[in-house]
Design a protein around this motif. Sequence first.
Motif, PDB file in Angstrom:
ATOM      1  N   THR A 261       0.835  -1.214   0.000  1.00  0.00           N
ATOM      2  CA  THR A 261       0.000   0.000   0.000  1.00  0.00           C
ATOM      3  C   THR A 261       0.864   1.257   0.000  1.00  0.00           C
ATOM      4  O   THR A 261       0.336   2.364   0.065  1.00  0.00           O
ATOM      5  CB  THR A 261      -0.913   0.068   1.245  1.00  0.00           C
ATOM      6  N   ASN A 262       2.176   1.083  -0.045  1.00  0.00           N
ATOM      7  CA  ASN A 262       3.082   2.233   0.119  1.00  0.00           C
ATOM      8  C   ASN A 262       2.657   3.036   1.359  1.00  0.00           C
ATOM      9  O   ASN A 262       2.398   4.250   1.294  1.00  0.00           O
ATOM     10  CB  ASN A 262       3.064   3.126  -1.119  1.00  0.00           C
TER      11      ASN A 262
ATOM     12  N   GLY B 163       2.998  -0.294  -3.691  1.00  0.00           N
ATOM     13  CA  GLY B 163       1.721   0.403  -3.805  1.00  0.00           C
ATOM     14  C   GLY B 163       0.729  -0.250  -4.755  1.00  0.00           C
ATOM     15  O   GLY B 163      -0.324   0.306  -5.027  1.00  0.00           O
ATOM     16  N   SER B 164       1.057  -1.449  -5.269  1.00  0.00           N
ATOM     17  CA  SER B 164       0.166  -2.090  -6.242  1.00  0.00           C
ATOM     18  C   SER B 164      -0.878  -2.975  -5.561  1.00  0.00           C
ATOM     19  O   SER B 164      -1.673  -3.623  -6.226  1.00  0.00           O
ATOM     20  CB  SER B 164       0.972  -2.912  -7.238  1.00  0.00           C
TER      21      SER B 164
ATOM     22  N   GLN C  35      -4.910  14.013  -3.913  1.00  0.00           N
ATOM     23  CA  GLN C  35      -5.144  12.677  -4.469  1.00  0.00           C
ATOM     24  C   GLN C  35      -6.049  11.878  -3.527  1.00  0.00           C
ATOM     25  O   GLN C  35      -6.159  12.194  -2.344  1.00  0.00           O
ATOM     26  CB  GLN C  35      -3.812  11.936  -4.633  1.00  0.00           C
ATOM     27  N   VAL C  36      -6.639  10.820  -4.066  1.00  0.00           N
ATOM     28  CA  VAL C  36      -7.621  10.018  -3.339  1.00  0.00           C
ATOM     29  C   VAL C  36      -7.058   9.405  -2.063  1.00  0.00           C
ATOM     30  O   VAL C  36      -7.690   9.429  -1.012  1.00  0.00           O
ATOM     31  CB  VAL C  36      -8.162   8.892  -4.252  1.00  0.00           C
ATOM     32  N   SER C  37      -5.865   8.850  -2.160  1.00  0.00           N
ATOM     33  CA  SER C  37      -5.321   8.178  -0.988  1.00  0.00           C
ATOM     34  C   SER C  37      -3.888   8.575  -0.705  1.00  0.00           C
ATOM     35  O   SER C  37      -3.021   8.475  -1.574  1.00  0.00           O
ATOM     36  CB  SER C  37      -5.391   6.660  -1.153  1.00  0.00           C
ATOM     37  N   GLY C  38      -3.648   8.992   0.532  1.00  0.00           N
ATOM     38  CA  GLY C  38      -2.283   9.310   0.948  1.00  0.00           C
ATOM     39  C   GLY C  38      -1.506   8.082   1.344  1.00  0.00           C
ATOM     40  O   GLY C  38      -0.305   8.005   1.114  1.00  0.00           O
ATOM     41  N   GLU C  39      -2.203   7.098   1.942  1.00  0.00           N
ATOM     42  CA  GLU C  39      -1.451   5.955   2.449  1.00  0.00           C
ATOM     43  C   GLU C  39      -2.251   4.670   2.611  1.00  0.00           C
ATOM     44  O   GLU C  39      -1.670   3.609   2.783  1.00  0.00           O
ATOM     45  CB  GLU C  39      -0.799   6.304   3.793  1.00  0.00           C
ATOM     46  N   HIS C  40      -3.573   4.730   2.583  1.00  0.00           N
ATOM     47  CA  HIS C  40      -4.351   3.513   2.803  1.00  0.00           C
ATOM     48  C   HIS C  40      -4.553   2.702   1.534  1.00  0.00           C
ATOM     49  O   HIS C  40      -4.851   1.515   1.597  1.00  0.00           O
ATOM     50  CB  HIS C  40      -5.712   3.843   3.412  1.00  0.00           C
ATOM     51  N   GLY C  41      -4.430   3.328   0.398  1.00  0.00           N
ATOM     52  CA  GLY C  41      -4.610   2.627  -0.870  1.00  0.00           C
ATOM     53  C   GLY C  41      -6.044   2.714  -1.371  1.00  0.00           C
ATOM     54  O   GLY C  41      -6.866   3.474  -0.847  1.00  0.00           O
ATOM     55  N   ILE C  42      -6.322   1.903  -2.376  1.00  0.00           N
ATOM     56  CA  ILE C  42      -7.589   1.964  -3.102  1.00  0.00           C
ATOM     57  C   ILE C  42      -8.465   0.740  -2.824  1.00  0.00           C
ATOM     58  O   ILE C  42      -9.666   0.866  -2.621  1.00  0.00           O
ATOM     59  CB  ILE C  42      -7.306   2.072  -4.626  1.00  0.00           C
TER      60      ILE C  42
ATOM     61  N   LEU D  88     -11.028   6.723  -7.401  1.00  0.00           N
ATOM     62  CA  LEU D  88      -9.741   6.795  -8.114  1.00  0.00           C
ATOM     63  C   LEU D  88      -9.980   7.101  -9.591  1.00  0.00           C
ATOM     64  O   LEU D  88      -9.311   7.969 -10.160  1.00  0.00           O
ATOM     65  CB  LEU D  88      -8.969   5.480  -7.968  1.00  0.00           C
TER      66      LEU D  88
ATOM     67  N   VAL E  28      -7.912  -1.812  -7.040  1.00  0.00           N
ATOM     68  CA  VAL E  28      -7.176  -0.684  -7.621  1.00  0.00           C
ATOM     69  C   VAL E  28      -7.835  -0.172  -8.909  1.00  0.00           C
ATOM     70  O   VAL E  28      -8.441   0.884  -8.914  1.00  0.00           O
ATOM     71  CB  VAL E  28      -5.677  -0.985  -7.869  1.00  0.00           C
ATOM     72  N   CYS E  29      -7.729  -0.951 -10.005  1.00  0.00           N
ATOM     73  CA  CYS E  29      -8.210  -0.402 -11.273  1.00  0.00           C
ATOM     74  C   CYS E  29      -8.945  -1.398 -12.136  1.00  0.00           C
ATOM     75  O   CYS E  29      -9.527  -1.025 -13.145  1.00  0.00           O
ATOM     76  CB  CYS E  29      -7.028   0.174 -12.053  1.00  0.00           C
TER      77      CYS E  29
END
Lengths: 466, 466
Positions: free
Chosen positions: B151-152, B202-203, B419-426, B434, B464-465
């Motif tokens: 999740t970076n 982060g993927s 941006q949508v997420s600083g650290e929790h992810g999508i 996103l 994610v996408c």
Amino acid sequence: MAYKKISENDITFLKKTTAPERVYTNQDINDDFTHDEMMEYGKFSPEAVIEVINSHEISLIMRYAYEKNIPVTPRGSGTGLCGGSVALYGGILISLAKMNQILEIDETNLTVTVEPGVLLMDLVKALAGKELFYPPDPGEKTATIGGNVMTNAGGMRAVKYGVTRDYVRGMDIVLPDGEMIKVGGKIAKNSSGYSLKDLFIGSEGTLGIATKITLKLLPLPKKTISLLAPFQSLNDCLNIIPILFKAKIIPTAIELMQKEIIEATEKYLGKFFPDKSADSYLLLSFDGNAIGEVENSSDQAAQVLLNEKAIDVFIADTEERLDAIWTARGAFLEAIKTSTSQIDECDVVVPLDQMREFINYVDRLDDKEKIRIVNFGHAGDGNIHIYLCKDSLSNDEWQIKKDKVMQKMYKKALELGGQVSGEHGIGHAKRAFLAESLGNRSMELNKSIKKVFDPKNILNPGKVCY
Amino acid sequence: MAYKKISENDITFLKKTTAPERVYTNQDINDDFTHDEMMEYGKFSPEAVIEVINSHEISLIMRYAYEKNIPVTPRGSGTGLCGGSVALYGGILISLAKMNQILEIDETNLTVTVEPGVLLMDLVKALAGKELFYPPDPGEKTATIGGNVMTNAGGMRAVKYGVTRDYVRGMDIVLPDGEMIKVGGKIAKNSSGYSLKDLFIGSEGTLGIATKITLKLLPLPKKTISLLAPFQSLNDCLNIIPILFKAKIIPTAIELMQKEIIEATEKYLGKFFPDKSADSYLLLSFDGNAIGEVENSSDQAAQVLLNEKAIDVFIADTEERLDAIWTARGAFLEAIKTSTSQIDECDVVVPLDQMREFINYVDRLDDKEKIRIVNFGHAGDGNIHIYLCKDSLSNDEWQIKKDKVMQKMYKKALELGGQVSGEHGIGHAKRAFLAESLGNRSMELNKSIKKVFDPKNILNPGKVCY
């Protein structure tokens, strides 16, 4: 690859889209645009050079080139060392040199936003006036920031501060088909989808053209001290580095240099280096905001150096002495070039604790293969710059020997857990070595990513992987 | 998406490939595996849970699943907040929790190599014994390092030290079809092709499964001081931050908290917070190796705070006081959860100088939309955690209001350059946001990259996408 040749019609369009006086063709193209700093890798003439002045022009050019199947090569100062900015297949060369405005220094967000053609040295100067600091410090100060980002340039201060990648917050990008996207932003964290930003960084202008770059800054360190330590042998020199790290001493920079290169540089610059009595030298630097702490760290390091066979430790903490030493360090590459007829270079990076083995291996190659090899390097981050010198070898001998030696060096680096390039990139000159080092699957992933961004392979073709 | 359902034959294969006692099916699957920390986003049952113990097992499972078209969801501790580790389409859930060995602490290269299932808190503990330090400090200490990388993750100390991405040197990855590759290495610089390493970071486990991770370390700071400053109003609090940065004061962390959340946390923990007389608080921390410098920076900051409307500044520099404050900070999320029936969360990041506008906007939404909104955040890096609380709203009211408020917040964040997420992810919960935020082309690029790595979309589908 079968690309369309540029016609009179194309030139007419390009001139109309930009300005007639910024489009060059045929004999009006300056010879500089046919090569980068490594003329050894060949000269390649673009069919047209266009000096662009904004992202809109770049977008229109790309859209046109994409439709017509004309290759496009983006270029900053042309200071690269792997042929990354040469027009391998002709076509259009986009010079970003005129896009050289520092757009904003933001003292709240601690960022600077620049056009890609801003020179590293101009950025440094503009920031110092605001007591701000862009930490990456690649040796070539006339490189552009765009070029730095596109090769993920490293430099001297990577030991403490990291590399260009660590300072890119956001970019405006023109994609190969002309569409524009933004990646990242003036933000300090981001977990919003795959990091396209990090894909563009280090992509050597093959995935998109950065037209605006926002960089993270730090407060300008108030104090810098450098230490120059002479040693009786290269191994004495190299043995120290793991000891420093184990002692939790992290300098800003650790540079390694040998007598031969110092002498060549003195000759090249016509200036004396503070000391040349010894065989090998470590140059360390420390910086920070608390003067006491910087002094303390450098004292500690000096003590370790003296305990571990340093013949002496010279302290440089005045502007003048710092300048004398670091100017010499900055001139190594030019000095080597001047000392011989042709060079070839290698920029491997290995784990820090493998550097000694790697450099010793290179030294043995030098003896065994009867080719002069000069090296110097970023001894604090495992990135070593190695130069093979042609000297009096015949063209045939040179070709055979340098290929053999290069292959051996890359093989050895790989064995030691290293990679092909620490900071110079791949361009076209190191593609075969990259393929060898990454292996089939990773190289295929690289190629497939390229195809996602540029299915017609018109943006900087022949570089990196495809 | 039409995936193959798991059959008895598949289970037989999976048990043979791993071990019968590490493969769970049907009612033997622990309910915990059906959700992450946000049960609000639904429960999804995998058809089989496999506790893997090495990369070889993962590779064999992936190869099999890829051939058979069975979806696979990788999972660490399941502490995510966006449904990233839930088996949206059933299939196999690979638990990496048993791959929890710290493989090597390398005091020369200053790296640690871990299996992905190592918990953040266990890593921190193991390193402290060696006077080493892994700077990223996400709030959830029972998260795995694998989850942090995927999740970076950011955390408290991002202001000074950056995020997880900045500390990942190399990884071993199993690709969706089972093939294994290595990215990066124990190296400090790398410009060797596109940064696959940064794509995996982060993927969210959609491009590959990390089976070994090498992280960069720093020497453990010798001194930490925290300052707690009460303010009469939120705006007084937020006004300070740009002033600190302009004064070139860079704390390690700056956290923002309001009375409401402090009271909820006291109740949740059954422990008193040092002060709750004021409306809003800033918690700052400073660390470093030179005790004098840390004291000096915190003194300077305290002076700025007092000049700028802080009611007082409490200093915490003993283990005990530091622990009391930071334990409370670490419990905010749980305290909010306990205070209401359901929550929804948002983790936007905006430029630092836009934070005040964003938080004020959220406060107005709170009043206007009649929904309780609690926020706290990493005030030094523009990353704000916002929690909508259901309280006594009906299910229908809650659904309508939260969707409306979320949409407005993301729109506002985008307007402000966020941006949508600083650290929790999508995960799956924020995919629509996103898509809206990135725009078509960037979202298409994300999807095309996913297809390069996983053309059959079997690895963590729906996240994610794609």
